[in-house]
Design a protein around this motif. Structure first.
Motif, PDB file in Angstrom:
ATOM      1  N   ARG A  29       5.476 -60.375 -19.838  1.00 32.78           N
ATOM      2  CA  ARG A  29       5.170 -59.977 -21.123  1.00 32.78           C
ATOM      3  C   ARG A  29       4.536 -60.723 -22.026  1.00 32.78           C
ATOM      4  NH1 ARG A  29       9.484 -58.110 -24.069  1.00 32.78           N
ATOM      5  NH2 ARG A  29       8.017 -56.704 -25.144  1.00 32.78           N
ATOM      6  N   GLN A  76      15.227 -54.579 -25.476  1.00 34.61           N
ATOM      7  CA  GLN A  76      13.982 -54.198 -26.118  1.00 34.61           C
ATOM      8  C   GLN A  76      13.553 -54.793 -27.362  1.00 34.61           C
ATOM      9  OE1 GLN A  76      16.256 -52.291 -24.720  1.00 34.61           O
ATOM     10  NE2 GLN A  76      14.858 -51.669 -22.994  1.00 34.61           N
ATOM     11  N   ASN A 187       8.398 -53.146 -27.169  1.00 37.62           N
ATOM     12  CA  ASN A 187       8.933 -52.098 -26.543  1.00 37.62           C
ATOM     13  C   ASN A 187      10.160 -51.373 -27.108  1.00 37.62           C
ATOM     14  OD1 ASN A 187      10.784 -53.872 -25.836  1.00 37.62           O
ATOM     15  ND2 ASN A 187      10.182 -54.097 -23.566  1.00 37.62           N
ATOM     16  N   LYS A 541      19.740 -36.240 -18.275  1.00 32.95           N
ATOM     17  CA  LYS A 541      18.345 -36.021 -18.099  1.00 32.95           C
ATOM     18  C   LYS A 541      18.137 -34.470 -17.904  1.00 32.95           C
ATOM     19  CE  LYS A 541      16.674 -40.299 -16.572  1.00 32.95           C
ATOM     20  NZ  LYS A 541      15.911 -41.051 -15.313  1.00 32.95           N
ATOM     21  N   TYR A 547      14.393 -33.297 -22.912  1.00 38.03           N
ATOM     22  CA  TYR A 547      13.770 -34.308 -21.679  1.00 38.03           C
ATOM     23  C   TYR A 547      13.232 -33.364 -20.879  1.00 38.03           C
ATOM     24  CZ  TYR A 547      17.014 -37.945 -23.402  1.00 38.03           C
ATOM     25  OH  TYR A 547      17.719 -38.808 -24.341  1.00 38.03           O
ATOM     26  N   SER A 551       7.628 -36.783 -18.009  1.00 39.65           N
ATOM     27  CA  SER A 551       7.422 -37.829 -16.979  1.00 39.65           C
ATOM     28  C   SER A 551       8.595 -38.534 -16.594  1.00 39.65           C
ATOM     29  CB  SER A 551       6.110 -38.473 -16.963  1.00 39.65           C
ATOM     30  OG  SER A 551       6.078 -39.481 -17.974  1.00 39.65           O
ATOM     31  N   GLU A 552       8.557 -39.097 -15.284  1.00 36.08           N
ATOM     32  CA  GLU A 552       9.605 -40.238 -15.015  1.00 36.08           C
ATOM     33  C   GLU A 552       9.551 -41.296 -16.006  1.00 36.08           C
ATOM     34  OE1 GLU A 552      13.371 -41.144 -13.301  1.00 36.08           O
ATOM     35  OE2 GLU A 552      12.006 -39.218 -13.178  1.00 36.08           O
ATOM     36  N   GLU A 553       8.233 -42.106 -16.286  1.00 40.35           N
ATOM     37  CA  GLU A 553       8.155 -42.983 -17.158  1.00 40.35           C
ATOM     38  C   GLU A 553       8.849 -42.793 -18.700  1.00 40.35           C
ATOM     39  OE1 GLU A 553       4.313 -45.864 -18.988  1.00 40.35           O
ATOM     40  OE2 GLU A 553       4.047 -43.996 -17.628  1.00 40.35           O
ATOM     41  N   LYS A 554       8.362 -41.564 -19.198  1.00 39.99           N
ATOM     42  CA  LYS A 554       8.759 -41.286 -20.552  1.00 39.99           C
ATOM     43  C   LYS A 554      10.297 -41.104 -20.448  1.00 39.99           C
ATOM     44  CE  LYS A 554       5.117 -40.943 -22.732  1.00 39.99           C
ATOM     45  NZ  LYS A 554       4.656 -42.141 -23.669  1.00 39.99           N
ATOM     46  N   ASN A 556      12.454 -42.707 -18.612  1.00 42.72           N
ATOM     47  CA  ASN A 556      13.084 -44.093 -18.264  1.00 42.72           C
ATOM     48  C   ASN A 556      12.925 -44.727 -19.769  1.00 42.72           C
ATOM     49  OD1 ASN A 556      13.569 -43.870 -15.707  1.00 42.72           O
ATOM     50  ND2 ASN A 556      11.820 -44.673 -15.161  1.00 42.72           N
ATOM     51  N   GLU A 557      11.991 -44.308 -20.583  1.00 44.24           N
ATOM     52  CA  GLU A 557      11.914 -44.921 -22.052  1.00 44.24           C
ATOM     53  C   GLU A 557      13.025 -44.314 -22.915  1.00 44.24           C
ATOM     54  OE1 GLU A 557       7.959 -44.463 -23.247  1.00 44.24           O
ATOM     55  OE2 GLU A 557       6.981 -45.989 -21.891  1.00 44.24           O
TER      56      GLU A 557
END
Length: 575
Positions: A29, A76, A187, A541, A547, A551-554, A556-557
């Motif tokens: 990063r 984060q 993040n 979840k 929830y 999406s899986e990405e959202k 996980n955030e």
């Protein structure tokens, strides 16, 4: 003591993080940010400032009353690449501020010295108050519109602290702040209760300190504790009367430890190890899982009916309790803010008055005993009790426990002009009834829960490394649940989504679950045995309505496990 340590300045990320795996993850990063900085500005950054978000394990809305809290820094973070420009190409102190996130438009601004003549200061103060803004005197001027939430306001707020502490108008050195380019990314989800705003202000403050060579300057007295104080004052410039927990956790955080942070009579931080399920078995450690309610709540937005109103309600309660205790005039004059005591100061005065041999600072165990006794005093703040004592008529709705401002003024022992100057001139609040009883009962009971939480952790760390700590973890979870109940019903800083989310978390296997942060949205934190984290996350979840369809990405955030992480630092890039 952690607050007395210097601010870390690293030249290798291996030294900045507790394990090589974590260092490698962050190195990617940092490298991406440095490359993007060079692409945008045409030269390499010289520093990258990092400030983590935080999760408050327990102790909500009590830091500004000067009671201790129990947060931990999280992985984060906000990171800011920065470098000075040559003075010949920019005005002194000019800043080009960019953000990696496309929706945050690049900004440029230049601070200006202003005369501190009394007439000018008075006019500026009047203008700030007419806009409902907190007025803080300064040698410098930067436009920060507190009525509109803008990302660069937090950058400017961080800059203010550096300008006013190191480039005073009274300085005869003739040294001016360096013009700088900065690039921000991070993040820490904004408005989610894990302190993205404090992380931004701390990282910005560090970036401007680094660019101006203050971190490497010998003998400037720049400690972690001073940085906390600067960051707290800096964040007030965006319109929030922050208590200091968020900044302290971000700056003083230490990997693998939580922090017991106390603010009275001065800032102090104690590292506290969290108990594992089975002592000495890392695989069975207790993990904290963050779950975002997806209700965005920024402290600045609606502050006058929420966050700032709560601050004022606690101060008004402290005034009436001090009068009830017949504290002498010398007490009011000696408080942190003269004539405006906090609840912590009133509690200390109560302990010193009624406990033979008590001395200041009051030790935690004595404070714990004093708080339990003080709970009886809180009853005098009920609306009907105050009205009866002052001879006021009771309202038609007898269930109303709040007090109108006119009733509070009469009970305060102050004339109206003085009262409004002391309690209302510096902050914009809006309420018909001020709920002094409910807010104070939350603060006193929440402070007790924090001390009990600390006691349990210390006892577990000192116990023989055999057997199970599950009963200790269950007790910690019970305290977290009590905190959520109090935040929801007494402090009224929860929301239906957070109430639902914490209930789902408990039903999914959490030992305890509570909101974390200012509230009215944002995140919950849940205590979960490590062996159950995967099934816990999957259950939440599936069950939390917010929830569904993400999406899986959202996802996980929105929901993730975390452990105590390292605090803020600056990374110096080398050729």
């Amino acid at each position: 003591m952690a607050a007395q340590l210097p601010i870390p300045l690293y030249t290798t990320l291996a030294d900045a993080f507790p394990t090589s795996d974590i260092a490698l993850k962050h190195a990617a990063r940092f490298n991406d940010l440095a490359q993007e900085f060079e692409h945008r500005f045409g030269h390499k950054p010289t520093y990258i400032a990092r400030a983590p978000g935080r999760v408050n394990l327990i102790g909500e809305h009590i830091d500004y009353a000067l009671f201790g809290v129990f947060p931990t820094a999280i992985e984060q973070d906000i990171i800011i690449a920065c470098a000075p420009h040559e003075p010949s190409t920019r005005d002194p102190g000019h800043v080009n501020a960019h953000n990696v996130t496309p929706k945050y438009v690049p900004q440029s601004f230049t601070p200006m010295l202003r005369r501190r003549a009394d007439s000018i200061a008075k006019q500026e103060k009047q203008e700030e108050e007419e806009q409902g803004n907190l007025y803080l005197e300064s040698d410098w001027h930067l436009d920060i519109d507190k009525r509109e939430l803008r990302w660069e306001s937090y950058v400017k707020a961080g800059y203010y602290g550096v300008l006013n502490n190191y480039f005073s108008a009274s300085s005869t050195s003739g040294v001016h702040p360096k013009p700088a380019d900065i690039l921000v990314t991070g993040n820490v989800p904004p408005g989610s209760g894990v302190s993205s705003s404090a992380a931004m202000v701390v990282a910005s403050t560090l970036a401007f300190l680094a660019v101006n060579g203050k971190l490497e300057q010998q003998g400037n007295g720049l400690t972690k504790g001073k940085l906390v104080s600067m960051a707290v004052e800096n964040e007030k410039r965006v319109g929030v009367n922050s208590g200091g927990m968020d900044q302290a956790a971000s700056i003083l955080g230490t990997a693998n430890s939580a922090l017991y942070i106390s603010f009275y009579p001065s800032l102090a931080a104690e590292l506290v190890t969290l108990p594992t399920t089975i002592p000495g078995t890392k695989e069975e450690e207790a993990v904290f899982v963050i779950t975002n309610s997806l209700v965005v709540s920024d402290k600045v937005v609606g502050a006058k009916t929420r966050y700032n109103l709560r601050v004022v309600e606690t101060l008004l309660a402290a005034r009436l309790l001090a009068i009830h205790l017949s504290l002498p005039a010398s007490f009011y004059e000696s408080t942190v803010t003269p004539n405006r005591p906090t609840l912590r100061e009133v509690v200390s005065a109560f302990i010193l008055q009624y406990y033979s041999g008590a001395t200041e600072p009051v030790p935690e165990k004595e404070l714990e005993n004093g708080l339990e006794m003080f709970l009886d005093m809180v009853e005098v703040l009920k609306g009907e009790t105050v009205r009866e004592a002052m001879g006021f008529p009771q309202p038609e709705d007898e269930s109303e426990q709040g007090l109108k401002i006119e009733e509070i003024i009469k009970a305060s022992g102050m004339d109206e002009a003085t009262f409004r100057e002391v309690y209302l001139s510096w902050v914009d609040v809006e309420a018909t009834y001020f709920q002094l009883y409910k807010r104070t009962r939350h603060i006193i009971t929440e402070s007790l829960r924090v001390l009990e939480f600390r006691d349990l952790c210390l006892a577990a760390s000192n116990a023989p490394s055999s057997g199970s700590n599950i009963s200790t973890l269950e007790a910690l979870g019970s305290l977290m649940n009590g905190s959520q109940e109090s935040c929801s019903k007494l402090y009224e800083c929860s929301c239906p989504e957070l109430d639902q989310l914490t209930r789902i978390c408990r039903e999914s296997g959490a030992l305890g679950s509570r909101l974390s942060g200012a509230g009215w949205g944002g995140c919950a934190v849940s205590l979960v045995p490590a062996s159950e984290v995967t099934t816990f996350i999957q259950s939440v979840k599936e069950r939390y309505p917010g929830y569904q369809g993400l999406s899986e990405e959202k996802l996980n955030e929105a929901i993730f496990a975390t452990r105590p992480a390292s605090g803020a630092f600056v990374y110096k890039l080398t050729e």
